[in-house]
Every structure is written in C-alpha cells, then in structure tokens.
Design a protein around this motif. Structure first.
Motif, short mmCIF file in Angstrom:
data_model
loop_
_atom_site.label_atom_id
_atom_site.label_comp_id
_atom_site.label_asym_id
_atom_site.label_seq_id
_atom_site.Cartn_x
_atom_site.Cartn_y
_atom_site.Cartn_z
N HIS A 67 -72.97 15.16 -77.70
CA HIS A 67 -72.06 14.93 -78.83
C HIS A 67 -72.83 14.46 -80.05
O HIS A 67 -72.32 14.51 -81.17
N GLN A 70 -78.49 9.64 -79.56
CA GLN A 70 -78.14 8.24 -79.35
C GLN A 70 -79.39 7.42 -79.10
O GLN A 70 -80.20 7.76 -78.25
N GLN A 92 -76.04 0.67 -78.87
CA GLN A 92 -76.59 1.99 -79.24
C GLN A 92 -76.20 2.31 -80.67
O GLN A 92 -75.28 1.73 -81.21
N HIS A 94 -75.68 6.02 -83.19
CA HIS A 94 -75.59 7.49 -83.20
C HIS A 94 -74.99 7.89 -84.55
O HIS A 94 -74.61 7.01 -85.33
N HIS A 96 -72.48 10.94 -86.83
CA HIS A 96 -71.53 12.06 -86.87
C HIS A 96 -71.85 12.85 -88.13
O HIS A 96 -72.20 12.27 -89.15
N HIS A 119 -73.03 5.06 -86.81
CA HIS A 119 -72.32 4.01 -86.07
C HIS A 119 -73.29 3.16 -85.28
O HIS A 119 -74.01 3.68 -84.43
N MET A 135 -65.10 -2.31 -73.22
CA MET A 135 -64.36 -1.10 -73.63
C MET A 135 -63.05 -0.98 -72.87
O MET A 135 -62.02 -0.62 -73.44
N LEU A 204 -62.47 3.65 -80.32
CA LEU A 204 -63.59 4.58 -80.22
C LEU A 204 -63.11 5.91 -80.82
O LEU A 204 -61.94 6.25 -80.68
N THR A 205 -64.00 6.65 -81.45
CA THR A 205 -63.58 7.91 -82.07
C THR A 205 -63.80 9.10 -81.15
O THR A 205 -63.62 10.24 -81.57
N THR A 206 -64.20 8.84 -79.91
CA THR A 206 -64.33 9.92 -78.92
C THR A 206 -63.56 9.53 -77.67
O THR A 206 -63.33 8.34 -77.42
N TRP A 215 -63.73 -2.68 -86.42
CA TRP A 215 -64.61 -1.87 -87.26
C TRP A 215 -65.06 -2.65 -88.48
O TRP A 215 -64.26 -3.35 -89.11
#
Ligand code: B30
Ligand code: ZN
Length: 269
Positions: A67, A70, A92, A94, A96, A119, A135, A204-206, A215
């Motif tokens: 995706h 990372q 982590q 990563h 977008h 992010h 989470m 989470l956006t996934t 956020w």
C-alpha cells in the motif's frame, strides 16, 4: 496472493464497506476536509507545545507493504503534551500519493489538494501494552498520527534522498531491508512551525479504519521534487512472483470522509 483491498475501482475505498461491512457503522472516519475558518481556535494547544524526543536511530527498517513504503522502528522516541497527556511511542511512517501531481494528499486543507501526505504513526504506551491493543481499543487516545502535507518544490528534498534511493531495493510488495544508522530522522520530516496544527478525532485511513486516532495535521508543508514523487510511483503493489497489469502503487489515498459534527481544533489564531 493479491491484496484483499487496494485503491482500484473493484477493491478500492468505495468498495471497502462492501468488503468489510463493519465499516458501515463507523461515523468518525479519516481523512477529512479542513477549513481553517470553521475550526475552533484553542489557545491552550499552543501554550503546551509538543515535547518531541526522538532518537536518530528510531528508523530501523524500510518495507514495501503493497500500500505504501513503511519505515518502522522501536527506538526511543516519544511525544507528550500538546493535545495529549500520555506518552506516545513511534511506530512507523509512510506516505500517500496520487497518480499525478493534482491529487494524492488524504487531508484537504482550505480546498487545496496536495500531491502527497506523510503520516508519522505513534501509539499510546501509557494506556496500552502494544500498538495492536491501542488500535483495537477503538478509543481516540490509542494512536496519535502526525500528518504532514507535501507540496512540490523544484529541488530534491535533501533529507529524503538517501531513503528514497533505497526504494530500488524494495520495489516489490513484501521486500524489506534494514536501514543504516542515521539515514533519516523524524525531525527532518517535520515542517517549519510544528506548534501550528489542526487536531481532531478520527480513524485509520485504511481497513479496518479503526476509530482510534487523535490526528495532528500540521498547517505547514514539507517539499518533495517531481523526481521524488515519481520515485514513490515506482513502488509496486505486487510481489516479485505476481504478474498483473496494474502493478505500480500509482495512487494510495482515501478520499475525504464526512465530518459528522466533529469539532476540529486549531492551535493558531
Ligand atoms: S494511517 O496513518 O491512518 N494511514 C495503520 C497505521 C496507520 C494508518 C493506517 C493503518 C496500521 O497500522 N494498520 C494495521 C496494520 N496493517 C499493516 C500495515 O501497517 O501495513 C494491516 C493492514 O494494512 O492490512 Cu497495510
Ligand atoms: Zn497513512
């Protein structure tokens, strides 16, 4: 095996609800559209600025997740104060991005889509034992994710050159390498005025889009060159053994989700 979800027409964001029906009940999702004038100015946020302690060695591995890329690590790195009370540990980072420079960011500030978004994911080590537990909690104090919007600049971002040049070693999904000491530091990825940000409760956006995130979206951007954005678009979503037509991660952003009455706070007047 192919990824269960991605950003394509068939398995992309509009289909995630069909593939994972539990997403239908979720009302506090990310990303969102932010309008500065509609946010609530909270002067207390700026008075207690972040304490962001970070070890230069907190970035230990670089991986292609299919995706995104990372960078992960467990080095000493924490954040406290600002909009939170507890201590948050780096997990982590990563990015977008989009297939062209007119889209790619997840958050949209004052109507402007930017070409990419970073992010930096941290988890609450005061309240939870593991990132997974944080989470799964579905409590907004589980994770703190810092979002840095990325604009195009003419010169390469020198802080990212060494890292991005390693993408050729993780072209395929599942490939992972160890990073040399000091290749990149979190501090170099932060924008200019870290005390100027928007903050709100989201997800989470996934998938599974857990609603566990406070956020922090910085007002200021960082820059990447066109060449560096193209380096991101060279990463593949497929494993070395897979042969499919649409193999590059050309877009991996979720479109904005409804605010549903949430308040967005800003730390600056
Ligand atoms: S984000 O910052 O909201 N885009 C996760 C962390 C941050 C964001 C999204 C997801 C996360 O940790 N998800 C659970 C773990 N993932 C593995 C992974 O991070 O690589 C499971 C998965 O999604 O299937 Cu791909
Ligand atoms: Zn993300």
């Amino acid at each position: 095996p192919p990824l269960p979800w991605d950003y394509s027409i068939l398995h992309g964001p509009t289909m995630w609800c069909r593939m994972f029906p539990q997403l239908l009940d979720k009302k506090f999702q990310s990303p969102i559209r932010i309008y500065t004038d509609l946010c609530e100015y909270e002067p207390l946020l700026a008075r207690h600025s972040f304490i962001f302690e970070t070890d230069v060695n907190c970035c230990q591995t670089l991986e292609n997740t299919g995706h995104s890329f990372q960078v992960s690590g467990q080095g000493y790195s924490y954040i406290t104060r600002g909009p939170v009370l507890d201590e948050y540990q780096f997990l982590q980072f990563h990015m977008h991005w989009g297939e062209n420079d007119s889209e790619g960011s997840e958050h949209v500030i004052d109507g402007g889509h930017l070409p990419a978004e970073l992010h930096i994911v941290t988890w609450n080590r005061t309240q939870y034992r593991t990132p997974e537990e944080a989470m799964a909690s579905e409590q907004f104090d589980g994770l703190l994710v810092f979002a840095v919007l990325i604009k195009i600049v003419s010169n390469d971002n020198s802080d990212c050159i060494k890292l991005f040049d390693l993408f050729s070693k993780i072209t395929h999904r599942g490939e992972k390498i160890n990073l040399d000491y000091g290749i990149i530091s979190l501090r170099d990825l932060m924008p200019e005025h870290v005390q100027k940000y928007y903050t709100y409760d989201g997800s989470l956006t996934t998938p599974m889009c857990n609603e566990c995130v406070r956020w922090v979206v910085f007002r200021d951007t960082i820059g990447l060159s066109k060449h560096q954005l193209n380096q991101l678009r060279q990463l593949k979503q497929t494993c070395k053994t897979e042969k499919t037509k649409n193999e590059f991660i050309t877009r991996n952003f979720r479109p904005v989700m409804p605010l549903n009455g949430r308040t967005i706070y800003r730390s600056f007047a």
